[in-house]
Write an enzyme that holds these catalytic residues in place. Sequence first.
Site, short mmCIF file in Angstrom:
data_model
loop_
_atom_site.label_atom_id
_atom_site.label_comp_id
_atom_site.label_asym_id
_atom_site.label_seq_id
_atom_site.Cartn_x
_atom_site.Cartn_y
_atom_site.Cartn_z
N ASP A 25 0.83 -1.22 0.00
CA ASP A 25 0.00 0.00 0.00
C ASP A 25 0.86 1.26 0.00
O ASP A 25 0.34 2.37 -0.12
CB ASP A 25 -1.01 -0.03 1.16
N SER A 26 2.18 1.09 0.13
CA SER A 26 3.09 2.23 -0.06
C SER A 26 2.91 2.84 -1.45
O SER A 26 3.34 3.96 -1.71
CB SER A 26 4.55 1.79 0.13
N ASP A 53 -1.35 -6.39 -0.81
CA ASP A 53 -1.48 -5.77 0.52
C ASP A 53 -2.94 -5.38 0.77
O ASP A 53 -3.56 -4.70 -0.06
CB ASP A 53 -0.60 -4.50 0.54
N GLU A 108 -1.72 -5.86 8.10
CA GLU A 108 -0.97 -5.28 9.22
C GLU A 108 -1.63 -5.59 10.56
O GLU A 108 -2.86 -5.65 10.65
CB GLU A 108 -0.89 -3.75 9.06
N GLU A 121 8.63 -4.67 10.92
CA GLU A 121 9.13 -3.36 10.50
C GLU A 121 9.61 -2.55 11.70
O GLU A 121 8.91 -2.42 12.71
CB GLU A 121 8.00 -2.61 9.76
O1 KIV Z 1 3.42 -1.21 1.65
C1 KIV Z 1 4.61 -1.48 1.81
O2 KIV Z 1 5.49 -1.12 1.02
C2 KIV Z 1 4.99 -2.28 2.98
C3 KIV Z 1 6.44 -2.47 3.26
C4 KIV Z 1 6.96 -1.28 3.99
C5 KIV Z 1 6.72 -3.73 3.97
O3 KIV Z 1 4.14 -2.73 3.71
#
Ligand code: KIV
Length: 274
Positions: free
Chosen positions: A45-46, A84, A116, A181
Amino acid sequence: MAKVTIQKLKEMKQKGEKISMVTAYDYAQAVLVEKSGIEIILVGDSLAMTMLGDEGTVRLTTEEMIAHIKPVVKGAPTPMIVGDMVFGSYNESISQAIRSANRLMKEGGCDVIKLEGGRPEVVSAIVEAGIPVQGHIGLTPQTASMLGGFKVQGKSLEAAQRIIDEAKALEEAGAFSIVVECVPEELGRAITEAVSIPIIGIGAGRYCDGQVLVFHDMLGLFDKFLPKFVKQYAQIGDEIVKALSTYKEEVRQGVFPEEKHTFGGLSREDLKDL
Ligand code: KIV
């Protein structure tokens, strides 16, 4: 190369072979990761920040996530593709969580999903529904404000114990792997030793079973901030700006295009009366 499976990752942990994971969010990036031999791609989700320009990850929708998973699946047949779960898609009820996970798998086409938080009841329900789950504990960006911001987690003994307990509970719930993390290095090691599933660290030190980095961070494509735990393996952003500036200058000066970039077939004379 054979498709990377949960079994392969488990064997890698058992043999002490380190696992690499990186984010990717579109077809071109996925093709590059496929060529690198990296075992796992996270469509994280980044992407809300790196691809869509948001300040954080909270606003991202499941539809947007699916739209990014699809081209990654097409571009990278070998790595395991992790989709994600976005904020708000698994915090209402177990049935909402299963529905959202189903969508990432069926509409996106990813191999497994990640979510998460130390939420074993949600993880076990999704696993029961037949969907492999990767956990994510320590700093969890979707709920960072509840953790005091983007800070190292598990610094007190009490907090460290809580995170180790979360890892054990996620393993018990059926998670096949966990991303950890931003925790002290020794806590990263303790978690890795406490469970038999692969622990993938990001800012969790050298002793995890594997590492994950964000594509844009490690390649110099995101210049808003750079966490301490990131190593930049290239400065592609600078190279792109250099190329774009040269192109602009060549267009301005009439240096580009050259004759070799043009199509013949008609002369100026042919066209003079049109
Ligand atoms: O969304 C993402 O890039 C992540 C990483 C930081 C593990 O969850």
